[in-house]
Design a protein around this motif. Structure first.
Motif, PDB file in Angstrom:
ATOM      1  N   MET A 248       0.837  -1.195   0.000  1.00 27.20           N
ATOM      2  CA  MET A 248       0.000   0.000   0.000  1.00 27.20           C
ATOM      3  C   MET A 248       0.876   1.252   0.000  1.00 27.20           C
ATOM      4  O   MET A 248       1.913   1.292   0.658  1.00 27.20           O
ATOM      5  N   THR A 249       0.428   2.264  -0.710  1.00 20.75           N
ATOM      6  CA  THR A 249       1.131   3.544  -0.725  1.00 20.75           C
ATOM      7  C   THR A 249       0.744   4.348   0.506  1.00 20.75           C
ATOM      8  O   THR A 249      -0.445   4.530   0.794  1.00 20.75           O
ATOM      9  N   PHE A 250       1.757   4.830   1.235  1.00 19.20           N
ATOM     10  CA  PHE A 250       1.506   5.596   2.453  1.00 19.20           C
ATOM     11  C   PHE A 250       1.799   7.067   2.224  1.00 19.20           C
ATOM     12  O   PHE A 250       2.886   7.432   1.802  1.00 19.20           O
ATOM     13  N   ASP A 251       0.812   7.911   2.495  1.00 23.38           N
ATOM     14  CA  ASP A 251       0.982   9.353   2.467  1.00 23.38           C
ATOM     15  C   ASP A 251       0.478   9.887   3.794  1.00 23.38           C
ATOM     16  O   ASP A 251      -0.704   9.730   4.137  1.00 23.38           O
ATOM     17  N   ALA A 252       1.366  10.504   4.567  1.00 23.92           N
ATOM     18  CA  ALA A 252       1.043  10.896   5.934  1.00 23.92           C
ATOM     19  C   ALA A 252      -0.140  11.853   6.003  1.00 23.92           C
ATOM     20  O   ALA A 252      -1.015  11.721   6.867  1.00 23.92           O
ATOM     21  N   VAL A 253      -0.184  12.821   5.118  1.00 24.25           N
ATOM     22  CA  VAL A 253      -1.269  13.806   5.153  1.00 24.25           C
ATOM     23  C   VAL A 253      -2.607  13.136   4.858  1.00 24.25           C
ATOM     24  O   VAL A 253      -3.599  13.324   5.580  1.00 24.25           O
ATOM     25  N   THR A 254      -2.648  12.336   3.803  1.00 22.10           N
ATOM     26  CA  THR A 254      -3.879  11.645   3.444  1.00 22.10           C
ATOM     27  C   THR A 254      -4.346  10.736   4.574  1.00 22.10           C
ATOM     28  O   THR A 254      -5.537  10.720   4.935  1.00 22.10           O
TER      29      THR A 254
ATOM     30  N   ILE B  17      -2.565   8.943  16.225  1.00 22.22           N
ATOM     31  CA  ILE B  17      -3.931   8.887  15.732  1.00 22.22           C
ATOM     32  C   ILE B  17      -4.334   7.462  15.370  1.00 22.22           C
ATOM     33  O   ILE B  17      -5.491   7.061  15.604  1.00 22.22           O
ATOM     34  N   VAL B  18      -3.416   6.668  14.845  1.00 25.90           N
ATOM     35  CA  VAL B  18      -3.721   5.271  14.540  1.00 25.90           C
ATOM     36  C   VAL B  18      -3.983   4.481  15.816  1.00 25.90           C
ATOM     37  O   VAL B  18      -4.965   3.742  15.933  1.00 25.90           O
ATOM     38  N   ILE B  19      -3.106   4.625  16.790  1.00 24.73           N
ATOM     39  CA  ILE B  19      -3.253   3.886  18.044  1.00 24.73           C
ATOM     40  C   ILE B  19      -4.533   4.280  18.759  1.00 24.73           C
ATOM     41  O   ILE B  19      -5.317   3.424  19.204  1.00 24.73           O
ATOM     42  N   HIS B  20      -4.782   5.580  18.850  1.00 27.28           N
ATOM     43  CA  HIS B  20      -5.941   6.022  19.626  1.00 27.28           C
ATOM     44  C   HIS B  20      -7.262   5.845  18.890  1.00 27.28           C
ATOM     45  O   HIS B  20      -8.306   5.713  19.536  1.00 27.28           O
ATOM     46  N   GLU B  21      -7.242   5.821  17.557  1.00 26.18           N
ATOM     47  CA  GLU B  21      -8.481   5.470  16.870  1.00 26.18           C
ATOM     48  C   GLU B  21      -8.922   4.064  17.269  1.00 26.18           C
ATOM     49  O   GLU B  21     -10.109   3.827  17.533  1.00 26.18           O
ATOM     50  N   GLN B  22      -7.973   3.145  17.341  1.00 25.87           N
ATOM     51  CA  GLN B  22      -8.340   1.795  17.746  1.00 25.87           C
ATOM     52  C   GLN B  22      -8.737   1.726  19.218  1.00 25.87           C
ATOM     53  O   GLN B  22      -9.641   0.964  19.594  1.00 25.87           O
ATOM     54  N   ASP B  23      -8.090   2.523  20.086  1.00 25.11           N
ATOM     55  CA  ASP B  23      -8.524   2.599  21.484  1.00 25.11           C
ATOM     56  C   ASP B  23      -9.981   3.046  21.551  1.00 25.11           C
ATOM     57  O   ASP B  23     -10.786   2.492  22.317  1.00 25.11           O
TER      58      ASP B  23
ATOM     59  N   ASP C  81      -6.829  -2.149   8.336  1.00 22.43           N
ATOM     60  CA  ASP C  81      -6.080  -2.560   7.144  1.00 22.43           C
ATOM     61  C   ASP C  81      -5.794  -1.368   6.237  1.00 22.43           C
ATOM     62  O   ASP C  81      -5.884  -1.460   5.021  1.00 22.43           O
ATOM     63  N   THR C  82      -5.434  -0.251   6.846  1.00 25.61           N
ATOM     64  CA  THR C  82      -5.127   0.959   6.094  1.00 25.61           C
ATOM     65  C   THR C  82      -3.621   1.099   5.915  1.00 25.61           C
ATOM     66  O   THR C  82      -2.839   0.489   6.651  1.00 25.61           O
ATOM     67  N   PRO C  83      -3.178   1.924   4.961  1.00 24.93           N
ATOM     68  CA  PRO C  83      -1.736   2.180   4.850  1.00 24.93           C
ATOM     69  C   PRO C  83      -1.142   2.724   6.148  1.00 24.93           C
ATOM     70  O   PRO C  83      -0.001   2.376   6.509  1.00 24.93           O
ATOM     71  N   ALA C  84      -1.892   3.551   6.850  1.00 26.05           N
ATOM     72  CA  ALA C  84      -1.383   4.098   8.117  1.00 26.05           C
ATOM     73  C   ALA C  84      -1.222   3.007   9.162  1.00 26.05           C
ATOM     74  O   ALA C  84      -0.237   2.979   9.906  1.00 26.05           O
ATOM     75  N   ALA C  85      -2.188   2.097   9.250  1.00 25.41           N
ATOM     76  CA  ALA C  85      -2.096   1.001  10.210  1.00 25.41           C
ATOM     77  C   ALA C  85      -0.885   0.130   9.914  1.00 25.41           C
ATOM     78  O   ALA C  85      -0.155  -0.289  10.831  1.00 25.41           O
ATOM     79  N   HIS C  86      -0.632  -0.143   8.634  1.00 24.42           N
ATOM     80  CA  HIS C  86       0.535  -0.940   8.256  1.00 24.42           C
ATOM     81  C   HIS C  86       1.831  -0.192   8.587  1.00 24.42           C
ATOM     82  O   HIS C  86       2.815  -0.797   9.043  1.00 24.42           O
ATOM     83  N   HIS C  87       1.838   1.108   8.348  1.00 24.85           N
ATOM     84  CA  HIS C  87       3.024   1.928   8.614  1.00 24.85           C
ATOM     85  C   HIS C  87       3.377   1.896  10.102  1.00 24.85           C
ATOM     86  O   HIS C  87       4.551   1.702  10.469  1.00 24.85           O
ATOM     87  N   VAL C  88       2.386   2.069  10.948  1.00 28.38           N
ATOM     88  CA  VAL C  88       2.637   2.060  12.390  1.00 28.38           C
ATOM     89  C   VAL C  88       3.040   0.666  12.846  1.00 28.38           C
ATOM     90  O   VAL C  88       3.963   0.511  13.670  1.00 28.38           O
ATOM     91  N   ARG C  89       2.379  -0.360  12.337  1.00 26.44           N
ATOM     92  CA  ARG C  89       2.745  -1.737  12.679  1.00 26.44           C
ATOM     93  C   ARG C  89       4.215  -2.004  12.367  1.00 26.44           C
ATOM     94  O   ARG C  89       4.970  -2.526  13.209  1.00 26.44           O
TER      95      ARG C  89
ATOM     96  N   ALA D  13      -4.355  -7.815  12.739  1.00 27.67           N
ATOM     97  CA  ALA D  13      -4.797  -6.699  13.575  1.00 27.67           C
ATOM     98  C   ALA D  13      -4.378  -6.897  15.025  1.00 27.67           C
ATOM     99  O   ALA D  13      -3.941  -5.946  15.695  1.00 27.67           O
ATOM    100  N   ASP D  14      -4.509  -8.122  15.545  1.00 23.44           N
ATOM    101  CA  ASP D  14      -4.109  -8.371  16.930  1.00 23.44           C
ATOM    102  C   ASP D  14      -2.602  -8.207  17.107  1.00 23.44           C
ATOM    103  O   ASP D  14      -2.145  -7.656  18.122  1.00 23.44           O
ATOM    104  N   LEU D  15      -1.829  -8.670  16.142  1.00 25.69           N
ATOM    105  CA  LEU D  15      -0.376  -8.505  16.251  1.00 25.69           C
ATOM    106  C   LEU D  15       0.013  -7.034  16.205  1.00 25.69           C
ATOM    107  O   LEU D  15       0.901  -6.596  16.948  1.00 25.69           O
ATOM    108  N   ALA D  16      -0.658  -6.265  15.339  1.00 25.78           N
ATOM    109  CA  ALA D  16      -0.367  -4.828  15.270  1.00 25.78           C
ATOM    110  C   ALA D  16      -0.665  -4.155  16.601  1.00 25.78           C
ATOM    111  O   ALA D  16       0.084  -3.276  17.053  1.00 25.78           O
ATOM    112  N   ARG D  17      -1.738  -4.555  17.262  1.00 21.48           N
ATOM    113  CA  ARG D  17      -2.080  -3.961  18.557  1.00 21.48           C
ATOM    114  C   ARG D  17      -1.140  -4.446  19.657  1.00 21.48           C
ATOM    115  O   ARG D  17      -0.820  -3.688  20.590  1.00 21.48           O
TER     116      ARG D  17
END
Length: 221
Positions: A1-7, A109-115, A127-135, A177-181
């Motif tokens: 996935m292409t990751f763009d921080a602003v998007t 924002i990725v971590i707290h959205e899931q919280d 399963d977003t580019p941001a979630a993959h980036h943080v993982r 998803a569980d491993l990312a968390r």
């Protein structure tokens, strides 16, 4: 996935605003399992406060407890409508920060959205580019914390990670998803033990406490 921080940051912001804007008064006042000292409103206050502090240049490296508590306390009398309005007013400055100063705010924002989703019991955005980036970023941090421990493998549905070359001494198998968390200290030691299909996870547990102690109770979103 292409990751763009602003998007990715602005998309996550809009998802969070949608979630809290649609939440009932009771839900807004409910506790967040991943942040048990906070209600949903407190968590939103923290997310808005991060934005305000980041664009003002007031961001400690360790995101310490005093810093986060001050964000919540400063907005103690604000309701959800007020908080959303403040956050929207920070968007342009945050976009400029992301373009010029780096994408660290993506972590928060990725971590707290899931919280938040865990508190509201609304699954999504795993399963977003941001979630993959943080993982992937936190997998690197886990690797750094493991030191000389033998190879650890995290085995997901579509994602696999090893801390070192060679055969894994310990294998933890769960959903992506569980491993990312788990990588952001949002899964309990009991959950990590339950997912261990090979080897002994015990010596590795402290390394998973990247963002603080592992939760005492099992978490899910």
């Amino acid at each position: 996935m292409t990751f763009d921080a602003v998007t990715e940051w602005t998309a996550a912001q809009q998802r969070v605003i949608g979630l809290v804007g649609a939440a009932t008064t009771a839900a807004v006042g409910s506790r967040v399992p991943a942040c048990p000292d906070w209600t949903v409103r407190d968590l939103l206050s923290h997310m808005v406060g991060i934005g305000a502090d980041v664009v003002a240049g007031h961001e400690p490296d360790d995101h310490n407890a005093d810093w986060t508590a001050a964000q919540v306390e400063a907005r103690r009398d604000a309701d959800v409508t007020d908080l959303i309005a403040e956050w929207r007013g920070l968007t342009e400055a945050m976009v400029e920060h992301l373009r010029t100063a780096g994408d660290r705010p993506i972590n928060d924002i990725v971590i707290h959205e899931q919280d938040l989703r865990g508190a509201l019991r609304i699954h999504g955005a795993t399963d977003t580019p941001a979630a993959h980036h943080v993982r992937d970023r936190f997998a690197g941090r886990l690797g750094d914390r493991l030191g000389d421990l033998p190879c650890l493998e995290l085995r997901g549905n579509d994602w696999d990670w090893r801390s070192a070359d060679g055969e894994a001494a310990v294998v933890v198998a769960a959903s992506d998803a569980d491993l990312a968390r788990a990588l952001v200290s949002r899964r309990s030691a009991a959950q990590l033990r339950a997912w261990t299909i090979s080897g002994e996870i015990g010596p590795y547990l402290d390394a998973f406490a990247i963002l603080g102690p592992l939760p005492e109770t099992d978490l899910s979103e």
